[in-house]
Design a protein around this motif. Structure first.
Motif, PDB file in Angstrom:
ATOM      1  N   UNK A  39       0.657  -1.022  -0.230  1.00 27.46           N
ATOM      2  CA  UNK A  39      -0.137  -0.403   0.018  1.00 27.46           C
ATOM      3  C   UNK A  39       0.505   1.242  -0.007  1.00 27.46           C
ATOM      4  N   UNK A  40       1.944   1.454   0.932  1.00 27.94           N
ATOM      5  CA  UNK A  40       3.074   2.796   0.667  1.00 27.94           C
ATOM      6  C   UNK A  40       3.419   2.951  -0.638  1.00 27.94           C
ATOM      7  N   UNK A  41       4.020   1.176  -0.524  1.00 25.25           N
ATOM      8  CA  UNK A  41       4.327   1.583  -2.567  1.00 25.25           C
ATOM      9  C   UNK A  41       3.839   2.229  -3.455  1.00 25.25           C
ATOM     10  N   UNK A  42       2.488   2.258  -3.586  1.00 22.38           N
ATOM     11  CA  UNK A  42       1.677   2.342  -4.406  1.00 22.38           C
ATOM     12  C   UNK A  42       1.545   3.568  -4.040  1.00 22.38           C
ATOM     13  N   UNK A  43       1.266   3.731  -3.228  1.00 28.11           N
ATOM     14  CA  UNK A  43       0.919   5.434  -2.610  1.00 28.11           C
ATOM     15  C   UNK A  43       2.323   6.330  -2.713  1.00 28.11           C
ATOM     16  N   UNK A  44       2.822   5.815  -2.277  1.00 30.40           N
ATOM     17  CA  UNK A  44       4.044   6.950  -2.879  1.00 30.40           C
ATOM     18  C   UNK A  44       5.021   6.803  -3.990  1.00 30.40           C
ATOM     19  N   UNK A  45       4.821   5.647  -5.368  1.00 28.51           N
ATOM     20  CA  UNK A  45       5.336   5.686  -6.352  1.00 28.51           C
ATOM     21  C   UNK A  45       4.543   5.421  -7.014  1.00 28.51           C
TER      22      UNK A  45
ATOM     23  N   UNK B 216       5.578  14.874  -2.647  1.00 26.45           N
ATOM     24  CA  UNK B 216       6.427  15.286  -3.227  1.00 26.45           C
ATOM     25  C   UNK B 216       7.750  14.134  -3.208  1.00 26.45           C
ATOM     26  N   UNK B 217       8.545  15.012  -4.051  1.00 26.58           N
ATOM     27  CA  UNK B 217       9.634  13.943  -4.700  1.00 26.58           C
ATOM     28  C   UNK B 217      10.328  13.548  -3.290  1.00 26.58           C
ATOM     29  N   UNK B 218      10.380  15.156  -2.970  1.00 29.49           N
ATOM     30  CA  UNK B 218      11.552  14.898  -1.331  1.00 29.49           C
ATOM     31  C   UNK B 218      11.354  13.429  -0.656  1.00 29.49           C
ATOM     32  N   UNK B 219       9.410  12.971  -0.632  1.00 29.09           N
ATOM     33  CA  UNK B 219       9.017  12.299   0.577  1.00 29.09           C
ATOM     34  C   UNK B 219       9.355  10.961  -0.491  1.00 29.09           C
ATOM     35  N   UNK B 220       9.768  10.737  -1.923  1.00 27.74           N
ATOM     36  CA  UNK B 220       9.726   9.761  -2.204  1.00 27.74           C
ATOM     37  C   UNK B 220      11.620   9.007  -1.835  1.00 27.74           C
TER      38      UNK B 220
END
Length: 276
Positions: A134-140, A146-150
């Motif tokens: 879930x976190x991977x899909x939500x993040x990437x 934001x790019x900084x979060x990624x």
């Protein structure tokens, strides 16, 4: 070319170990055990090891190294993200089905649930794997972070993925041993009957596959180059055959995303000259 040969050797060995492991787990349940069914009996339980090996071990391993396959570097990074997420999602679905099979069998046979360390760690890793997905899909995959979060989340994402993969193999080995101890009575597991030896080999295959996947995943020289570097290489190659650039690509790191544009152009021009 030497690095490419080493990669192909490791990949071929991992594929062979995975294939033989799948054959072994199917042979185990179909020949030594009661086969496969969905009736609440032992044959339903047998879906558990089959789906864990196919999904949670093999498919997860493939998902981990899918970015490392040089022949996929011409594909867009977004497409590879969808393939990576899709493989992980399929592995998660198969793992959940395997858990349902166990609970159904236990409830039908009046066996207590969640009493062993294998069951505790097994349920925990399925839950954490789902959270990782879930976190991977939500993040990437969803373009909102934001790019900084990624960038900040990526080391944790990689570490968590590899840690879960190692844990899955460890829990699978615990489950194999537990099943043999409880399932073999005459002769017992300690007497080394043919089934025990056969399934022990299955465990060794899982360890070999896991070790090879970790080796491939942790070689920085085998990482997928950044999209900027790939673009610079294709542009500077001037229409040359991409197979000439391939050996040079295999030495680049995926971590090059942070390079300045001048560094990218300089490296692209250098590799382009080597390719000519």
């Amino acid at each position: 070319m030497e690095k490419r040969a080493q990669f192909l050797l490791a990949l071929s060995a991992a594929a062979a170990a995975a294939f033989v492991a799948v054959v072994f787990v199917l042979r185990w349940v179909l020949h030594f055990r009661e086969g496969l069914a969905w009736d609440g009996g032992p044959a339903e339980f047998n879906w558990h090891p089959v789906l864990i090996v196919i999904g949670f071990v093999v498919l997860q391993g493939i998902a981990i190294i899918v970015y490392r396959l040089p022949w996929t570097w011409q594909c867009s990074k977004l497409l590879m993200k969808f393939i990576h997420a899709g493989l992980n999602l399929l592995a998660f679905i198969l793992a959940v089905i395997s858990m349902v099979a166990v609970f159904d069998f236990h409830n039908f046979a009046k066996i207590p649930n969640m009493y062993s360390l294998h069951s505790w760690l097994g349920l925990a890793v399925v839950v954490l794997y789902g959270l990782q997905l879930v976190l991977g899909v939500g993040m990437y995959l969803i373009p909102v972070a934001p790019v900084s979060w990624k960038a900040a989340f990526m080391p944790l994402h990689v570490y968590s993925g590899l840690s879960l993969f190692i844990t899955v193999i460890a829990v699978a080995l615990m489950g194999i041993t537990e099943k043999l101890i409880f399932g073999l009575s005459n002769p017992k597991y300690k007497d080394s009957p043919p089934e025990a030896l056969f399934v022990n080999v299955l465990g060794v295959l899982l360890v070999v596959f896991g070790g090879l996947i970790l080796w491939i995943a942790t070689r920085t020289s085998w990482k997928r180059p950044s999209d900027q570097v790939l673009h610079a290489l294709h542009t500077s190659a001037g229409g040359e055959d991409n197979t000439k650039v391939g050996p040079a690509l295999s030495q680049l790191s995926e971590g090059n995303d942070a390079e300045s544009s001048s560094d990218v152009r300089r490296r692209g021009n250098k590799l382009g000259d080597e390719a000519e």
